[in-house]
Design a protein around this motif. Structure first.
Motif, PDB file in Angstrom:
ATOM      1  N   VAL A  88       0.979  -1.150  -0.097  1.00  0.00           N
ATOM      2  CA  VAL A  88       0.208   0.053   0.068  1.00  0.00           C
ATOM      3  C   VAL A  88       0.679   1.079   0.078  1.00  0.00           C
ATOM      4  O   VAL A  88       1.967   1.187   0.851  1.00  0.00           O
ATOM      5  N   GLU A  89       0.448   2.158  -0.840  1.00  0.00           N
ATOM      6  CA  GLU A  89       1.449   3.303  -0.961  1.00  0.00           C
ATOM      7  C   GLU A  89       1.446   4.495   0.166  1.00  0.00           C
ATOM      8  O   GLU A  89       0.376   4.382   0.813  1.00  0.00           O
ATOM      9  N   LEU A  92      -0.556  15.860  -0.038  1.00  0.00           N
ATOM     10  CA  LEU A  92      -1.020  14.480   0.304  1.00  0.00           C
ATOM     11  C   LEU A  92       0.044  13.533   1.350  1.00  0.00           C
ATOM     12  O   LEU A  92       0.862  13.454   1.353  1.00  0.00           O
ATOM     13  N   LYS A  93      -0.871  13.432   2.640  1.00  0.00           N
ATOM     14  CA  LYS A  93      -0.238  12.779   3.669  1.00  0.00           C
ATOM     15  C   LYS A  93      -0.977  11.464   4.106  1.00  0.00           C
ATOM     16  O   LYS A  93      -2.124  11.578   4.233  1.00  0.00           O
ATOM     17  N   VAL A  95      -3.507   5.379   4.737  1.00  0.00           N
ATOM     18  CA  VAL A  95      -4.735   6.198   4.425  1.00  0.00           C
ATOM     19  C   VAL A  95      -4.510   7.748   4.636  1.00  0.00           C
ATOM     20  O   VAL A  95      -3.941   7.971   5.520  1.00  0.00           O
ATOM     21  N   ALA A  96      -4.942   8.231   3.532  1.00  0.00           N
ATOM     22  CA  ALA A  96      -5.136   9.574   3.592  1.00  0.00           C
ATOM     23  C   ALA A  96      -6.482  10.393   3.730  1.00  0.00           C
ATOM     24  O   ALA A  96      -7.528   9.807   3.472  1.00  0.00           O
ATOM     25  N   PHE A 100     -13.362  14.693   1.154  1.00  0.00           N
ATOM     26  CA  PHE A 100     -14.611  14.016   1.112  1.00  0.00           C
ATOM     27  C   PHE A 100     -14.704  12.628   1.151  1.00  0.00           C
ATOM     28  O   PHE A 100     -15.686  11.906   1.412  1.00  0.00           O
ATOM     29  N   ALA A 101     -13.277  12.049   1.581  1.00  0.00           N
ATOM     30  CA  ALA A 101     -13.197  10.482   1.551  1.00  0.00           C
ATOM     31  C   ALA A 101     -12.024  10.392   2.311  1.00  0.00           C
ATOM     32  O   ALA A 101     -10.912  11.090   2.314  1.00  0.00           O
ATOM     33  N   TRP A 102     -11.799   9.152   2.777  1.00  0.00           N
ATOM     34  CA  TRP A 102     -10.661   8.610   3.213  1.00  0.00           C
ATOM     35  C   TRP A 102     -10.160   7.713   2.058  1.00  0.00           C
ATOM     36  O   TRP A 102     -10.679   6.877   1.371  1.00  0.00           O
ATOM     37  N   ALA A 103      -8.848   7.603   1.680  1.00  0.00           N
ATOM     38  CA  ALA A 103      -8.316   7.173   0.462  1.00  0.00           C
ATOM     39  C   ALA A 103      -6.928   6.408   0.906  1.00  0.00           C
ATOM     40  O   ALA A 103      -6.000   6.787   1.683  1.00  0.00           O
TER      41      ALA A 103
END
Length: 125
Positions: A85-86, A93-94, A99-100, A104-107
């Motif tokens: 997972v990156e 972006l952190k 998970v970032a 509007f979302a967790w990604a």
């Protein structure tokens, strides 16, 4: 109208054997059809095609995304299967634990053997 029809993403791969291992063996997608030219996988009620390419993907942007109910659980499952997972730590972006928070979302993101960036999104309620 196209807006009433499902869309079927098509990604590129230079090595379909590695693609098969990644999507089928590591991620767990069912193979619907397979040939020397392409593999079609089932994911939920949709399909994902990966076709043989001599050049692969040159773009680092997200090519396709899954919408999930619990992105952290998905990340944990992927890591347990050996999927990388990156992690990102840039001004824009952190990630923490892969998970970032993108507003509007967790990604989270993974990259397949064809260098296709794939998102995993949990829309915030």
């Amino acid at each position: 109208m196209l807006g009433d029809s499902p869309i079927h993403p098509v990604l590129l791969s230079k090595d379909l054997a590695e693609t098969r291992r990644f999507y089928h063996d590591l991620i767990g997608l069912e193979i619907l059809t397979e040939s020397e030219a392409a593999i079609v996988f089932r994911s939920g009620g949709t399909q994902l095609s990966v076709t043989k390419s001599t050049t692969g993907t040159a773009d680092t942007q997200t090519q396709a995304s899954w919408l999930v109910k619990d992105v952290r659980a998905e990340v944990a499952e992927l890591k347990s299967r050996g999927v990388e997972v990156e992690d990102y730590d840039t001004p824009d972006l952190k990630t923490e634990g892969g998970v970032a928070d993108i507003g509007f979302a967790w990604a989270a993101w993974i990259v397949d053997p064809g260098k296709n960036a794939l998102g995993i999104l949990q829309i915030k309620e």
